[in-house]
Design a protein around this motif. Sequence first.
Motif, mmCIF file in Angstrom:
data_model
loop_
_atom_site.group_PDB
_atom_site.id
_atom_site.type_symbol
_atom_site.label_atom_id
_atom_site.label_comp_id
_atom_site.label_asym_id
_atom_site.label_seq_id
_atom_site.Cartn_x
_atom_site.Cartn_y
_atom_site.Cartn_z
ATOM 1 N N GLU A 398 0.810 -1.213 0.000
ATOM 2 C CA GLU A 398 0.000 0.000 0.000
ATOM 3 C C GLU A 398 0.849 1.272 0.000
ATOM 4 O O GLU A 398 0.378 2.326 -0.385
ATOM 5 N N ASN A 399 2.105 1.178 0.455
ATOM 6 C CA ASN A 399 2.943 2.376 0.567
ATOM 7 C C ASN A 399 3.640 2.742 -0.725
ATOM 8 O O ASN A 399 4.160 3.845 -0.853
ATOM 9 N N ASN A 400 3.675 1.843 -1.682
ATOM 10 C CA ASN A 400 4.394 2.113 -2.939
ATOM 11 C C ASN A 400 3.499 1.703 -4.107
ATOM 12 O O ASN A 400 3.647 0.634 -4.686
ATOM 13 N N VAL A 401 2.551 2.579 -4.452
ATOM 14 C CA VAL A 401 1.579 2.307 -5.505
ATOM 15 C C VAL A 401 1.676 3.397 -6.560
ATOM 16 O O VAL A 401 1.655 4.593 -6.237
ATOM 17 N N SER A 402 1.770 2.994 -7.831
ATOM 18 C CA SER A 402 1.840 3.945 -8.942
ATOM 19 C C SER A 402 0.511 3.940 -9.689
ATOM 20 O O SER A 402 -0.251 2.979 -9.629
ATOM 21 N N PRO A 403 0.195 5.034 -10.426
ATOM 22 C CA PRO A 403 -1.059 5.064 -11.197
ATOM 23 C C PRO A 403 -1.178 3.941 -12.209
ATOM 24 O O PRO A 403 -2.282 3.474 -12.495
ATOM 25 N N VAL A 406 -2.644 1.244 -10.226
ATOM 26 C CA VAL A 406 -4.005 1.543 -9.775
ATOM 27 C C VAL A 406 -5.003 1.303 -10.904
ATOM 28 O O VAL A 406 -6.128 0.855 -10.674
ATOM 29 N N VAL A 407 -4.589 1.594 -12.157
ATOM 30 C CA VAL A 407 -5.502 1.446 -13.285
ATOM 31 C C VAL A 407 -5.938 -0.003 -13.485
ATOM 32 O O VAL A 407 -6.951 -0.279 -14.139
ATOM 33 N N GLN A 408 -5.214 -0.952 -12.878
ATOM 34 C CA GLN A 408 -5.548 -2.370 -12.993
ATOM 35 C C GLN A 408 -6.245 -2.905 -11.754
ATOM 36 O O GLN A 408 -6.447 -4.106 -11.641
ATOM 37 N N TRP A 409 -6.640 -2.010 -10.847
ATOM 38 C CA TRP A 409 -7.303 -2.458 -9.630
ATOM 39 C C TRP A 409 -8.726 -2.895 -9.929
ATOM 40 O O TRP A 409 -9.460 -2.269 -10.700
ATOM 41 N N PRO A 478 0.214 13.120 -9.254
ATOM 42 C CA PRO A 478 0.077 14.541 -9.609
ATOM 43 C C PRO A 478 -0.407 14.778 -11.029
ATOM 44 O O PRO A 478 -1.117 15.738 -11.301
ATOM 45 N N GLU A 479 -0.039 13.909 -11.968
ATOM 46 C CA GLU A 479 -0.420 14.146 -13.362
ATOM 47 C C GLU A 479 -1.925 14.000 -13.552
ATOM 48 O O GLU A 479 -2.586 14.872 -14.150
ATOM 49 N N ALA A 480 -2.482 12.914 -13.046
ATOM 50 C CA ALA A 480 -3.929 12.730 -13.144
ATOM 51 C C ALA A 480 -4.668 13.775 -12.321
ATOM 52 O O ALA A 480 -5.742 14.251 -12.717
ATOM 53 N N GLN A 481 -4.092 14.153 -11.199
ATOM 54 C CA GLN A 481 -4.713 15.187 -10.368
ATOM 55 C C GLN A 481 -4.786 16.522 -11.111
ATOM 56 O O GLN A 481 -5.808 17.222 -11.070
ATOM 57 N N GLN A 482 -3.713 16.883 -11.826
ATOM 58 C CA GLN A 482 -3.712 18.124 -12.609
ATOM 59 C C GLN A 482 -4.736 18.075 -13.729
ATOM 60 O O GLN A 482 -5.459 19.055 -13.981
ATOM 61 N N THR A 537 -5.516 14.094 -25.410
ATOM 62 C CA THR A 537 -6.904 13.742 -25.176
ATOM 63 C C THR A 537 -7.469 14.685 -24.138
ATOM 64 O O THR A 537 -6.912 14.821 -23.057
ATOM 65 N N ASN A 538 -8.574 15.337 -24.494
ATOM 66 C CA ASN A 538 -9.181 16.334 -23.622
ATOM 67 C C ASN A 538 -8.213 17.470 -23.294
ATOM 68 O O ASN A 538 -8.246 18.062 -22.238
ATOM 69 N N GLY A 539 -7.344 17.761 -24.224
ATOM 70 C CA GLY A 539 -6.459 18.894 -24.059
ATOM 71 C C GLY A 539 -5.218 18.591 -23.254
ATOM 72 O O GLY A 539 -4.402 19.463 -23.012
ATOM 73 N N THR A 540 -5.014 17.367 -22.809
ATOM 74 C CA THR A 540 -3.847 17.028 -22.004
ATOM 75 C C THR A 540 -3.213 15.762 -22.534
ATOM 76 O O THR A 540 -3.780 15.047 -23.333
ATOM 77 N N GLN A 541 -1.994 15.508 -22.074
ATOM 78 C CA GLN A 541 -1.263 14.294 -22.455
ATOM 79 C C GLN A 541 -1.150 13.414 -21.230
ATOM 80 O O GLN A 541 -0.576 13.787 -20.227
ATOM 81 N N LYS A 542 -1.737 12.196 -21.300
ATOM 82 C CA LYS A 542 -1.725 11.299 -20.156
ATOM 83 C C LYS A 542 -0.555 10.333 -20.279
ATOM 84 O O LYS A 542 -0.235 9.873 -21.346
ATOM 85 N N ASN A 543 0.049 10.027 -19.139
ATOM 86 C CA ASN A 543 1.176 9.102 -19.136
ATOM 87 C C ASN A 543 1.119 8.276 -17.858
ATOM 88 O O ASN A 543 1.665 8.652 -16.838
ATOM 89 N N TYR A 544 0.402 7.156 -17.955
ATOM 90 C CA TYR A 544 0.283 6.258 -16.808
ATOM 91 C C TYR A 544 0.892 4.914 -17.192
ATOM 92 O O TYR A 544 0.207 3.946 -17.442
#
Length: 568
Positions: A398-403, A406-409, A478-482, A537-544
Amino acid sequence: PVWAGMRLWNLCRLELLSRTSLETQKLDLMAEVSDLKIKLVGMEKEQSEYEEKQNKAESLLQELRHLKIKVEELENERNQYEWKLKATKAEIAQLQEQLALKDAEIERLQSQLSRMSTHNEVAEKDQEVQRLKIGMETLLAANEEKVGKQSLCVTMDGTVVSEDLSPLSSGTDSGPQSPLSPENRKSPKGIKKIWGKIRRTQSGNFPADDLGLAEFRRGGLRATAGPRLSRSKETKGQKSDYNAPFAQWGTERVCNWLEDFGLGQYVIFARQWVSSGHTLLTATPQDMEKEMGIKHPLHRKKLVLAIKSINAKQDEKSAQLDHIWVTRWLDDIGLPQYKDQFHESRVDGRMLQYLTVNDLLFLKVTSQLHHLSIKCAIHVLHVNSFNPHCLRRRPVDENNVSPSEVVQWSNHRVMEWLRSVDLAEYAPNLRGSGVHGGLIILEPRFNGDTLAMLLNIPPQKTLLRRHLTTNFNVLIGPEAQQEKREIMESTAYTPLTTTAKVRPKKLGFSHFGNLRKKKFDESTDYICPMDTNPGATNGTQKNYGGYKGLSPFTDRELDKLDQVGQTD
């Protein structure tokens, strides 16, 4: 005085003229008012006529709609009657085949019974022959004993000798012939002759060859084996063309494939119509509906997609996921309430790949949030090449989770995360919500407030909501949050709600002339298009991680879904 009178007369004349002009103006105004009243009455009449025409048009439109509904109902009833008629005919044909098999079996049993009776008679006669044979052997033995005792005689030199007159003797005399009577010497041969006559009279009609060595030969089929054993050679013959192309498959193999494919209820019609795999390869959706009775649109789509894949010789990984796996997948993404509809429609992995908005509406998925949930979940499958084990159900660290993790949860994994951030009492509220890692990361409008709404956290509990939002922002990165913050600050932003519905497009009055709607099979409005365009996409570049540029939602789609939700 004269001037005064003239002045007075002039004044009177002017006043008279002014009054006359005023009267004239008054009359003109009254005429104009009457004209305006006439025009007003005319306009009111025209308006009433227009309203009457509009009401007639609306009533006519309503009648046309009712007629359209009645026509569709009648057509559905006719299709049902046709399907029932075909089913009845198929059942009758099947019963006739069974009756023919029963008749053949009865004839076979009768012939077998006659053979058995014949064999019983033969067996009884053989037993009688055996009894006679035993009796004759006993008589023969007794006779030999008597003859042996009587054959003792004395030669010229006074010695006593014994002659062996047994029928089993070698036929050579050990000494001179005994002076016995001819009857005594012929008795053994006579007994043999009698025994030969008995054998010929009792068994002459039943030669050993006619008892049929081939009929009782070892390794042959029993008379009672029936078609169960005789079909084994045909089965081997059918297995011999296992590597044959689909077009060369026989009827039975195609029917077995349909049963394994989850469409076993249409095998009865397939046996009558399908002559080989080529029949299905060249069939249209209309042929499948007419000849095989596939009225269910998703069953028809399932078969059409499989046939297209066979024709295109494509080995799609999504085809390895059957409809049983899809029902478990619905549990993983938090939508178990739709398992019965998906299972009844036999939705498999390939159908998920080509699922459309109309398909989801047919499956009774009308919630906009659930549409987005399924869309994101299918996108996660696309990115992971439809790996059946791509979703993570149990926590690791739980202490070391990356987006990208998370996308596969799964839905259960999100509930475990809620327990880890001291929100265990609200975690059960996520059952049936459709919340999973793909929806949290890939949907720009899904934020902490959306999650708080789905968890039923009251708005007055501001500290609890702030605690949830803080942990949510840490989770998504932070990227998804922005990106979510930019979406919220845009003027076209509308928050996600649980009440927004997705409804099918309605035809306007101009399109009402086309009473027959577009065929269900021809819809290409995929819920998650496969030709996703990497990039902004939607004006931003996603990188997960592996999800760069793979958000399945565009501004046009968001606006369309918002408009649908607002019209509801």
